[in-house]
Design an enzyme around this catalytic site. Structure first.
Site, PDB file in Angstrom:
ATOM      1  N   GLN A 100       0.846  -1.198   0.000  1.00 49.43           N
ATOM      2  CA  GLN A 100       0.000   0.000   0.000  1.00 49.43           C
ATOM      3  C   GLN A 100       0.877   1.241   0.000  1.00 49.43           C
ATOM      4  O   GLN A 100       0.378   2.349  -0.122  1.00 49.43           O
ATOM      5  CB  GLN A 100      -0.889   0.014   1.254  1.00 49.43           C
ATOM      6  CG  GLN A 100      -1.829  -1.167   1.354  1.00 49.43           C
ATOM      7  CD  GLN A 100      -2.455  -1.253   2.738  1.00 49.43           C
ATOM      8  OE1 GLN A 100      -3.450  -0.602   3.038  1.00 49.43           O
ATOM      9  NE2 GLN A 100      -1.868  -2.059   3.610  1.00 49.43           N
ATOM     10  N   VAL A 102       3.595   4.110  -0.991  1.00 51.65           N
ATOM     11  CA  VAL A 102       3.871   4.874  -2.213  1.00 51.65           C
ATOM     12  C   VAL A 102       5.326   5.341  -2.232  1.00 51.65           C
ATOM     13  O   VAL A 102       5.733   6.088  -3.106  1.00 51.65           O
ATOM     14  CB  VAL A 102       2.924   6.098  -2.321  1.00 51.65           C
ATOM     15  CG1 VAL A 102       1.465   5.644  -2.366  1.00 51.65           C
ATOM     16  CG2 VAL A 102       3.136   7.077  -1.159  1.00 51.65           C
ATOM     17  N   HIS A 118      -1.500   1.636  -4.206  1.00 52.35           N
ATOM     18  CA  HIS A 118      -1.877   3.050  -4.066  1.00 52.35           C
ATOM     19  C   HIS A 118      -0.968   3.992  -4.846  1.00 52.35           C
ATOM     20  O   HIS A 118      -0.882   5.174  -4.521  1.00 52.35           O
ATOM     21  CB  HIS A 118      -1.914   3.432  -2.573  1.00 52.35           C
ATOM     22  CG  HIS A 118      -2.975   2.685  -1.804  1.00 52.35           C
ATOM     23  ND1 HIS A 118      -2.945   2.519  -0.437  1.00 52.35           N
ATOM     24  CD2 HIS A 118      -4.099   2.051  -2.234  1.00 52.35           C
ATOM     25  CE1 HIS A 118      -4.012   1.819  -0.060  1.00 52.35           C
ATOM     26  NE2 HIS A 118      -4.726   1.521  -1.128  1.00 52.35           N
ATOM     27  N   CYS A 149      -0.659  20.997 -20.912  1.00 58.04           N
ATOM     28  CA  CYS A 149      -2.052  21.183 -21.343  1.00 58.04           C
ATOM     29  C   CYS A 149      -2.766  22.247 -20.505  1.00 58.04           C
ATOM     30  O   CYS A 149      -3.908  22.599 -20.785  1.00 58.04           O
ATOM     31  CB  CYS A 149      -2.831  19.869 -21.281  1.00 58.04           C
ATOM     32  SG  CYS A 149      -3.453  19.439 -19.646  1.00 58.04           S
ATOM     33  N   GLY A 186       2.849  -4.522   9.015  1.00 59.75           N
ATOM     34  CA  GLY A 186       2.869  -3.069   9.233  1.00 59.75           C
ATOM     35  C   GLY A 186       1.711  -2.323   8.611  1.00 59.75           C
ATOM     36  O   GLY A 186       1.891  -1.205   8.150  1.00 59.75           O
ATOM     37  N   GLU A 214       1.158  -3.192  17.000  1.00 59.45           N
ATOM     38  CA  GLU A 214      -0.097  -2.968  17.717  1.00 59.45           C
ATOM     39  C   GLU A 214      -1.184  -3.926  17.233  1.00 59.45           C
ATOM     40  O   GLU A 214      -1.021  -4.601  16.230  1.00 59.45           O
ATOM     41  CB  GLU A 214      -0.584  -1.518  17.484  1.00 59.45           C
ATOM     42  CG  GLU A 214       0.321  -0.468  18.120  1.00 59.45           C
ATOM     43  CD  GLU A 214      -0.100   0.957  17.755  1.00 59.45           C
ATOM     44  OE1 GLU A 214      -1.325   1.216  17.683  1.00 59.45           O
ATOM     45  OE2 GLU A 214       0.784   1.787  17.526  1.00 59.45           O
TER      46      GLU A 214
HETATM   47  C1  BJW Z   1       4.467  -1.251  12.600  1.00 60.66           C
HETATM   48  C2  BJW Z   1       5.704  -0.635  12.786  1.00 60.66           C
HETATM   49  C3  BJW Z   1       6.854  -1.438  12.711  1.00 60.66           C
HETATM   50  C4  BJW Z   1       4.158   0.875  12.905  1.00 60.66           C
HETATM   51  N1  BJW Z   1       6.729  -2.733  12.484  1.00 60.66           N
HETATM   52  N2  BJW Z   1       4.356  -2.529  12.388  1.00 60.66           N
HETATM   53  C5  BJW Z   1     -16.564   2.079   4.335  1.00 60.66           C
HETATM   54  C6  BJW Z   1     -16.269   0.728   4.428  1.00 60.66           C
HETATM   55  C7  BJW Z   1     -15.336   0.147   3.597  1.00 60.66           C
HETATM   56  C8  BJW Z   1     -14.666   0.908   2.648  1.00 60.66           C
HETATM   57  C9  BJW Z   1     -14.965   2.236   2.559  1.00 60.66           C
HETATM   58  C10 BJW Z   1     -15.904   2.811   3.379  1.00 60.66           C
HETATM   59  N3  BJW Z   1     -15.958   4.138   3.084  1.00 60.66           N
HETATM   60  C11 BJW Z   1     -15.070   4.397   2.101  1.00 60.66           C
HETATM   61  C12 BJW Z   1     -14.472   3.252   1.770  1.00 60.66           C
HETATM   62  C13 BJW Z   1     -13.440   3.067   0.755  1.00 60.66           C
HETATM   63  C14 BJW Z   1     -12.092   3.565   1.216  1.00 60.66           C
HETATM   64  C15 BJW Z   1     -11.763   3.001   2.585  1.00 60.66           C
HETATM   65  O1  BJW Z   1     -11.243   1.918   2.717  1.00 60.66           O
HETATM   66  N4  BJW Z   1     -12.016   3.724   3.655  1.00 60.66           N
HETATM   67  C16 BJW Z   1     -11.818   3.222   5.016  1.00 60.66           C
HETATM   68  C17 BJW Z   1     -10.778   4.094   5.724  1.00 60.66           C
HETATM   69  C18 BJW Z   1     -13.118   3.182   5.707  1.00 60.66           C
HETATM   70  N5  BJW Z   1     -11.180   3.097   0.216  1.00 60.66           N
HETATM   71  C19 BJW Z   1     -10.972   3.771  -0.906  1.00 60.66           C
HETATM   72  O2  BJW Z   1     -11.493   4.832  -1.138  1.00 60.66           O
HETATM   73  C20 BJW Z   1     -10.076   3.121  -1.929  1.00 60.66           C
HETATM   74  N6  BJW Z   1     -10.690   3.115  -3.191  1.00 60.66           N
HETATM   75  C21 BJW Z   1     -11.796   2.433  -3.433  1.00 60.66           C
HETATM   76  O3  BJW Z   1     -12.345   1.773  -2.583  1.00 60.66           O
HETATM   77  O4  BJW Z   1     -12.265   2.525  -4.723  1.00 60.66           O
HETATM   78  C22 BJW Z   1     -13.587   2.119  -4.993  1.00 60.66           C
HETATM   79  C23 BJW Z   1     -14.479   3.299  -4.746  1.00 60.66           C
HETATM   80  C24 BJW Z   1     -14.542   4.304  -5.682  1.00 60.66           C
HETATM   81  C25 BJW Z   1     -15.381   5.378  -5.465  1.00 60.66           C
HETATM   82  C26 BJW Z   1     -16.084   5.486  -4.282  1.00 60.66           C
HETATM   83  C27 BJW Z   1     -15.967   4.500  -3.323  1.00 60.66           C
HETATM   84  C28 BJW Z   1     -15.159   3.389  -3.558  1.00 60.66           C
HETATM   85  C29 BJW Z   1      -8.781   3.915  -2.085  1.00 60.66           C
HETATM   86  C30 BJW Z   1      -7.975   3.934  -0.846  1.00 60.66           C
HETATM   87  C31 BJW Z   1      -6.770   4.851  -1.045  1.00 60.66           C
HETATM   88  C32 BJW Z   1      -5.952   5.008   0.219  1.00 60.66           C
HETATM   89  N7  BJW Z   1      -5.015   6.054   0.026  1.00 60.66           N
HETATM   90  C33 BJW Z   1      -4.019   6.332   1.066  1.00 60.66           C
HETATM   91  C34 BJW Z   1      -3.203   7.566   0.636  1.00 60.66           C
HETATM   92  C35 BJW Z   1      -2.253   7.200  -0.490  1.00 60.66           C
HETATM   93  C36 BJW Z   1      -1.436   8.367  -0.933  1.00 60.66           C
HETATM   94  C37 BJW Z   1      -0.534   8.877   0.164  1.00 60.66           C
HETATM   95  O5  BJW Z   1       0.368   8.161   0.640  1.00 60.66           O
HETATM   96  O6  BJW Z   1      -0.711  10.026   0.536  1.00 60.66           O
HETATM   97  O7  BJW Z   1      -3.161   5.194   1.243  1.00 60.66           O
HETATM   98  S1  BJW Z   1      -4.708   6.557   2.687  1.00 60.66           S
HETATM   99  C38 BJW Z   1      -3.392   5.776   3.555  1.00 60.66           C
HETATM  100  O8  BJW Z   1      -3.907   4.582   4.202  1.00 60.66           O
HETATM  101  C39 BJW Z   1      -2.415   5.286   2.487  1.00 60.66           C
HETATM  102  C40 BJW Z   1      -2.065   3.924   2.988  1.00 60.66           C
HETATM  103  O9  BJW Z   1      -1.575   3.120   1.927  1.00 60.66           O
HETATM  104  C41 BJW Z   1      -3.352   3.435   3.557  1.00 60.66           C
HETATM  105  C42 BJW Z   1      -3.212   2.306   4.543  1.00 60.66           C
HETATM  106  O10 BJW Z   1      -2.474   2.704   5.658  1.00 60.66           O
HETATM  107  P1  BJW Z   1      -1.428   1.676   6.298  1.00 60.66           P
HETATM  108  O11 BJW Z   1      -0.373   1.365   5.324  1.00 60.66           O
HETATM  109  O12 BJW Z   1      -2.147   0.530   6.881  1.00 60.66           O
HETATM  110  O13 BJW Z   1      -0.742   2.601   7.399  1.00 60.66           O
HETATM  111  P2  BJW Z   1      -1.238   2.976   8.877  1.00 60.66           P
HETATM  112  O14 BJW Z   1      -0.492   4.158   9.291  1.00 60.66           O
HETATM  113  O15 BJW Z   1      -2.698   3.027   8.940  1.00 60.66           O
HETATM  114  O16 BJW Z   1      -0.800   1.725   9.763  1.00 60.66           O
HETATM  115  C43 BJW Z   1       0.562   1.461  10.086  1.00 60.66           C
HETATM  116  C44 BJW Z   1       0.577   0.228  10.950  1.00 60.66           C
HETATM  117  O17 BJW Z   1       1.923  -0.182  11.146  1.00 60.66           O
HETATM  118  C45 BJW Z   1      -0.025   0.445  12.345  1.00 60.66           C
HETATM  119  O18 BJW Z   1      -0.961  -0.600  12.580  1.00 60.66           O
HETATM  120  C46 BJW Z   1       1.171   0.322  13.289  1.00 60.66           C
HETATM  121  O19 BJW Z   1       0.837  -0.311  14.492  1.00 60.66           O
HETATM  122  C47 BJW Z   1       2.128  -0.515  12.502  1.00 60.66           C
HETATM  123  N8  BJW Z   1       3.552  -0.285  12.750  1.00 60.66           N
HETATM  124  N9  BJW Z   1       5.526   0.704  13.058  1.00 60.66           N
HETATM  125  C48 BJW Z   1       5.498  -3.262  12.378  1.00 60.66           C
HETATM  126  N10 BJW Z   1       8.127  -0.907  12.900  1.00 60.66           N
HETATM  127 ZN    ZN Z   2      -2.231  17.633 -18.959  1.00 61.26          ZN
END
Ligand code: BJW
Ligand code: ZN
Length: 247
Positions: A100, A102, A118, A149, A186, A214
């Site tokens: 996930q 970037v 992502h 553009c 993670g 966690e």
């Molecule tokens: C360690 C550690 C160490 C720390 N060792 N561990 C309701 C229900 C279900 C889904 C949805 C809903 N409402 C909306 C949605 C859809 C939505 C979604 O899922 N929302 C939920 C939050 C509810 N999803 C989307 O919109 C996705 N698209 C989609 O569904 O398309 C279809 C659609 C289209 C039109 C309308 C609706 C649907 C797209 C999701 C895009 C996510 N984008 C981001 C930003 C990317 C760009 C950027 O970087 O700026 O992606 S958000 C952010 O969260 C980023 C990450 O990839 C993503 C996940 O986070 P991640 O990687 O899990 O990080 P953390 O910080 O959350 O966790 C870190 C963990 O590591 C922690 O647990 C720590 O404990 C641990 N840790 N140190 C081991 N050393």
């Molecule tokens: Zn353009």
């Protein structure tokens, strides 16, 4: 931490491995996570900046956030967790890394088969015509960069409410459907559709190992939960795999 015998057996028996990583694997490199105790984005929640409405309302603010993060990426290196996954891929016949993140650190560590769910923060994409360029060619320097553009450039990442790049989730889905060992590393496992991948593996009765400092919504249902740093746990698991697959 002692590894249980059943965990060791599950790793030794594995031939098709699928790994899902999240921000936590890059934390030990000095890249901030989104959520969790160490999550640095307490002032701005990712939900508030990582979406098109926020960008249209205040493109400069959104670009400042991404430029800040790009600057950090020029100073950080892959850590022991990234490196262990790259070595694991080189040893295993079937190994798919779904991330996930970037930040591009998996590629820098030497992983090759990477599915970036992502997108990649090092890419710029035109908001109007879709043209893509590299951050090395054009970057944010106080004003929002534009395309030839006339459209506004944005980072080449997937925001909330946006579809994942075409074919990318399908490839990740296939890997999760065909693996015999799944690792969730993670990630807070709250963002969909990424969070559905370990669920798919569990539904098929495939062992799922979670590495997270966690608890997550996934922790209660996984086969093995290692509450450790990714950079500590992954080299240990790799060692077990190596000992079971040496000839
Ligand atoms: C360690 C550690 C160490 C720390 N060792 N561990 C309701 C229900 C279900 C889904 C949805 C809903 N409402 C909306 C949605 C859809 C939505 C979604 O899922 N929302 C939920 C939050 C509810 N999803 C989307 O919109 C996705 N698209 C989609 O569904 O398309 C279809 C659609 C289209 C039109 C309308 C609706 C649907 C797209 C999701 C895009 C996510 N984008 C981001 C930003 C990317 C760009 C950027 O970087 O700026 O992606 S958000 C952010 O969260 C980023 C990450 O990839 C993503 C996940 O986070 P991640 O990687 O899990 O990080 P953390 O910080 O959350 O966790 C870190 C963990 O590591 C922690 O647990 C720590 O404990 C641990 N840790 N140190 C081991 N050393
Ligand atoms: Zn353009």
């Amino acid at each position: 931490m002692e590894l249980s015998n059943s965990l060791i057996q599950d790793i030794k028996n594995a031939s098709h491995i699928c790994v899902l990583t999240g921000a936590g694997i890059s934390a030990e490199s000095g890249v901030a996570t989104f959520r969790g105790k160490e999550g640095l984005w307490s002032k701005f929640k990712p939900q508030e900046l990582a979406n098109m409405d926020a960008f249209m309302a205040n493109p400069r603010l959104v670009w400042e956030w991404y430029q800040y993060r790009r600057d950090i990426l020029t100073k950080v290196k892959p850590n022991a967790g990234h490196l262990a996954l790259a070595h694991w891929e080189a040893l295993a016949h079937h190994f798919v890394l779904v991330t996930q993140n970037v930040d591009g650190l998996h590629r820098e560590a030497g992983s090759r088969k990477i599915i970036e769910l992502h997108g990649n923060i090092r890419i710029n994409r035109c908001n109007s015509c879709g043209f893509e360029s590299s951050m090395d060619d054009i970057s944010f320097a106080g004003s929002v960069p534009t395309c030839s553009c006339g459209g506004m450039l944005r980072p080449g990442v997937v925001w909330f409410g946006e579809m994942l790049p075409e074919g990318v989730f399908e490839a990740a889905y296939r890997a999760a459907q065909t693996c015999d060992l799944f690792l969730s590393v993670g990630t807070s496992a709250v963002v969909y559709p990424a969070a559905s991948l370990p669920e798919l593996a569990l539904e098929r009765g495939v062992p799922v190992i979670e590495i997270n400092t966690e608890e997550t919504p996934l922790s209660g249902s996984v086969t093995h939960h290692l509450r450790e740093l990714a950079g500590t746990a992954l080299p240990k698991l790799l060692e077990v795999f190596e000992s079971g697959h040496s000839h």
